[in-house]
Scaffold this motif. Sequence first.
Motif, mmCIF file in Angstrom:
data_model
loop_
_atom_site.group_PDB
_atom_site.id
_atom_site.type_symbol
_atom_site.label_atom_id
_atom_site.label_comp_id
_atom_site.label_asym_id
_atom_site.label_seq_id
_atom_site.Cartn_x
_atom_site.Cartn_y
_atom_site.Cartn_z
ATOM 1 N N LEU A 142 -80.574 93.891 34.150
ATOM 2 C CA LEU A 142 -81.064 92.547 33.870
ATOM 3 C C LEU A 142 -80.420 92.004 32.596
ATOM 4 O O LEU A 142 -80.354 92.716 31.581
ATOM 5 N N PRO A 143 -79.977 90.748 32.613
ATOM 6 C CA PRO A 143 -79.459 90.133 31.390
ATOM 7 C C PRO A 143 -80.555 90.055 30.326
ATOM 8 O O PRO A 143 -81.747 90.005 30.644
ATOM 9 N N ASP A 144 -80.135 90.020 29.081
ATOM 10 C CA ASP A 144 -81.101 89.958 27.979
ATOM 11 C C ASP A 144 -81.999 88.727 28.094
ATOM 12 O O ASP A 144 -83.195 88.791 27.794
ATOM 13 N N GLU A 145 -81.438 87.617 28.555
ATOM 14 C CA GLU A 145 -82.225 86.387 28.676
ATOM 15 C C GLU A 145 -83.345 86.557 29.691
ATOM 16 O O GLU A 145 -84.483 86.111 29.474
ATOM 17 N N THR A 146 -83.039 87.199 30.822
ATOM 18 C CA THR A 146 -84.056 87.423 31.845
ATOM 19 C C THR A 146 -85.147 88.348 31.325
ATOM 20 O O THR A 146 -86.347 88.115 31.549
ATOM 21 N N ARG A 147 -84.755 89.385 30.625
ATOM 22 C CA ARG A 147 -85.731 90.318 30.065
ATOM 23 C C ARG A 147 -86.671 89.593 29.090
ATOM 24 O O ARG A 147 -87.887 89.807 29.097
ATOM 25 N N ALA A 148 -86.086 88.731 28.255
ATOM 26 C CA ALA A 148 -86.899 87.989 27.287
ATOM 27 C C ALA A 148 -87.884 87.063 27.998
ATOM 28 O O ALA A 148 -89.040 86.895 27.558
ATOM 29 N N GLN A 149 -87.458 86.462 29.120
ATOM 30 C CA GLN A 149 -88.344 85.579 29.878
ATOM 31 C C GLN A 149 -89.542 86.339 30.438
ATOM 32 O O GLN A 149 -90.664 85.827 30.447
ATOM 33 N N VAL A 150 -89.294 87.555 30.928
ATOM 34 C CA VAL A 150 -90.390 88.355 31.476
ATOM 35 C C VAL A 150 -91.397 88.690 30.379
ATOM 36 O O VAL A 150 -92.617 88.577 30.574
ATOM 37 N N TRP A 151 -90.904 89.097 29.221
ATOM 38 C CA TRP A 151 -91.805 89.440 28.114
ATOM 39 C C TRP A 151 -92.640 88.231 27.688
ATOM 40 O O TRP A 151 -93.834 88.352 27.441
ATOM 41 N N ARG A 152 -91.992 87.066 27.611
ATOM 42 C CA ARG A 152 -92.737 85.866 27.203
ATOM 43 C C ARG A 152 -93.771 85.479 28.255
ATOM 44 O O ARG A 152 -94.928 85.176 27.932
ATOM 45 N N ARG A 153 -93.360 85.472 29.515
ATOM 46 C CA ARG A 153 -94.268 85.061 30.591
ATOM 47 C C ARG A 153 -95.494 85.962 30.658
ATOM 48 O O ARG A 153 -96.622 85.496 30.862
ATOM 49 N N ASP A 154 -95.288 87.278 30.497
ATOM 50 C CA ASP A 154 -96.398 88.233 30.614
ATOM 51 C C ASP A 154 -97.084 88.495 29.279
ATOM 52 O O ASP A 154 -97.967 89.372 29.190
ATOM 53 N N GLU A 155 -96.682 87.737 28.264
ATOM 54 C CA GLU A 155 -97.327 87.781 26.945
ATOM 55 C C GLU A 155 -97.395 89.195 26.384
ATOM 56 O O GLU A 155 -98.401 89.613 25.791
ATOM 57 N N ASN A 156 -96.310 89.959 26.620
ATOM 58 C CA ASN A 156 -96.169 91.311 26.057
ATOM 59 C C ASN A 156 -97.225 92.294 26.563
ATOM 60 O O ASN A 156 -97.448 93.341 25.944
ATOM 61 N N ARG A 157 -97.876 91.973 27.682
ATOM 62 C CA ARG A 157 -98.945 92.817 28.206
ATOM 63 C C ARG A 157 -98.615 93.341 29.598
ATOM 64 O O ARG A 157 -97.965 92.672 30.399
ATOM 65 N N CYS A 158 -99.117 94.538 29.869
ATOM 66 C CA CYS A 158 -98.957 95.135 31.205
ATOM 67 C C CYS A 158 -99.700 94.288 32.218
ATOM 68 O O CYS A 158 -100.885 93.967 32.037
ATOM 69 N N ARG A 159 -99.033 93.937 33.290
ATOM 70 C CA ARG A 159 -99.647 93.082 34.318
ATOM 71 C C ARG A 159 -100.738 93.831 35.083
ATOM 72 O O ARG A 159 -101.565 93.201 35.756
ATOM 73 N N THR A 160 -100.742 95.162 35.022
ATOM 74 C CA THR A 160 -101.730 95.934 35.782
ATOM 75 C C THR A 160 -102.999 96.210 34.983
ATOM 76 O O THR A 160 -104.111 95.986 35.472
ATOM 77 N N CYS A 161 -102.853 96.677 33.748
ATOM 78 C CA CYS A 161 -104.039 97.096 32.989
ATOM 79 C C CYS A 161 -104.264 96.304 31.709
ATOM 80 O O CYS A 161 -105.310 96.453 31.070
ATOM 81 N N GLY A 162 -103.319 95.470 31.308
ATOM 82 C CA GLY A 162 -103.490 94.668 30.110
ATOM 83 C C GLY A 162 -103.115 95.345 28.823
ATOM 84 O O GLY A 162 -103.200 94.737 27.740
ATOM 85 N N ALA A 216 -90.674 94.612 44.197
ATOM 86 C CA ALA A 216 -90.446 94.974 45.597
ATOM 87 C C ALA A 216 -89.063 95.535 45.872
ATOM 88 O O ALA A 216 -88.915 96.530 46.562
ATOM 89 N N ASP A 217 -88.025 94.882 45.353
ATOM 90 C CA ASP A 217 -86.659 95.297 45.676
ATOM 91 C C ASP A 217 -85.789 95.134 44.437
ATOM 92 O O ASP A 217 -86.295 95.151 43.315
ATOM 93 N N ASP A 218 -84.477 94.982 44.641
ATOM 94 C CA ASP A 218 -83.558 94.888 43.508
ATOM 95 C C ASP A 218 -83.338 93.457 43.016
ATOM 96 O O ASP A 218 -82.515 93.231 42.126
ATOM 97 N N SER A 219 -84.049 92.491 43.581
ATOM 98 C CA SER A 219 -83.844 91.097 43.215
ATOM 99 C C SER A 219 -84.169 90.865 41.735
ATOM 100 O O SER A 219 -85.208 91.317 41.239
ATOM 101 N N PRO A 220 -83.289 90.133 41.016
ATOM 102 C CA PRO A 220 -83.549 89.840 39.604
ATOM 103 C C PRO A 220 -84.374 88.583 39.383
ATOM 104 O O PRO A 220 -84.538 88.140 38.236
ATOM 105 N N ASP A 221 -84.896 87.984 40.460
ATOM 106 C CA ASP A 221 -85.714 86.787 40.324
ATOM 107 C C ASP A 221 -86.960 87.098 39.498
ATOM 108 O O ASP A 221 -87.563 88.175 39.640
ATOM 109 N N LEU A 222 -87.386 86.137 38.687
ATOM 110 C CA LEU A 222 -88.556 86.350 37.838
ATOM 111 C C LEU A 222 -89.788 86.708 38.657
ATOM 112 O O LEU A 222 -90.645 87.484 38.209
#
Length: 273
Positions: A109-129, A139-145
């Motif tokens: 994953l490009p650094d920009e995509t990684r940063a977007q994931v961290w911002r969107r999920d507010e630095n928290r685990c989506r499963t347990c918080g 699901a698969d290898d897709s780099p879509d957010l």
Amino acid sequence: MTKDSRAKRDARALQERTGGSYVASRRVTSQPTAARFNEDQCANCMQRLAPQIEGLFCSELCGQYASTVRYWRRIVRDGRIDNPDVRVALNVRIAHLLAGGYARRARHLPDETRAQVWRRDENRCRTCGAPGSEIDHIADDSPDLANLQLLCTACHRKKTESRMSPASNEQQQAMNKIYRERVVPDQPMLLCDDQQEWASTEAGLRAERRGRLLDELAEYGYDRREFPGYSWQDMWDAVLDEAEEDDFDANGIDDDSGFGPDSYFARAMAKDD
């Protein structure tokens, strides 16, 4: 320590780890295990490398096998194999191998995509918080957010383990063979199994192979600079395709699928009888 005493020590260690007999273990550790590497053969499976392959492994999977063997050898020797977390990491590596390999390049994953994931999920685990630590492909290898999520280490491991299929008997036997022949012996069976030697020689071996292939390319009458924008594989595909066409032309073979001027059909038609 003599070669014989080392083999006996390795046999006792192998017997303890596998639960087999000392005689069978001794037979394994007594076999010559000098590090092997043959130029222009895959460093892992020893199959002949096609010129389209610039590196030292015939596939990404073979490279991952060698990397896993080096890791396995290292954690056995430094004792980390007894750490539950390390053993899980090894099992995950092995599971990826048995599933056909880990698509490392596809999942990069490009650094920009990684940063977007961290911002969107507010630095928290989506499963347990809990505080997040790893980006997971849902699901698969897709780099879509939409296919990416932030997980903590524990949740990521739990998800990975839940998707691991039990190894078949054949797969278990193959892994046991790798363990006996490539992990247990002190002397690495293959050069790519040796952590220090591989680290110090890999770059040089790759450069030597590239040099040999460039010399071979020159024998075909070409120079790498004549193929701007071509990947290494595409360049060799083009060269070998043209060489094959030239060979057909030189032997009098045209495009009529075996009915050219020098074909069996042409000679038979030319007979008086």
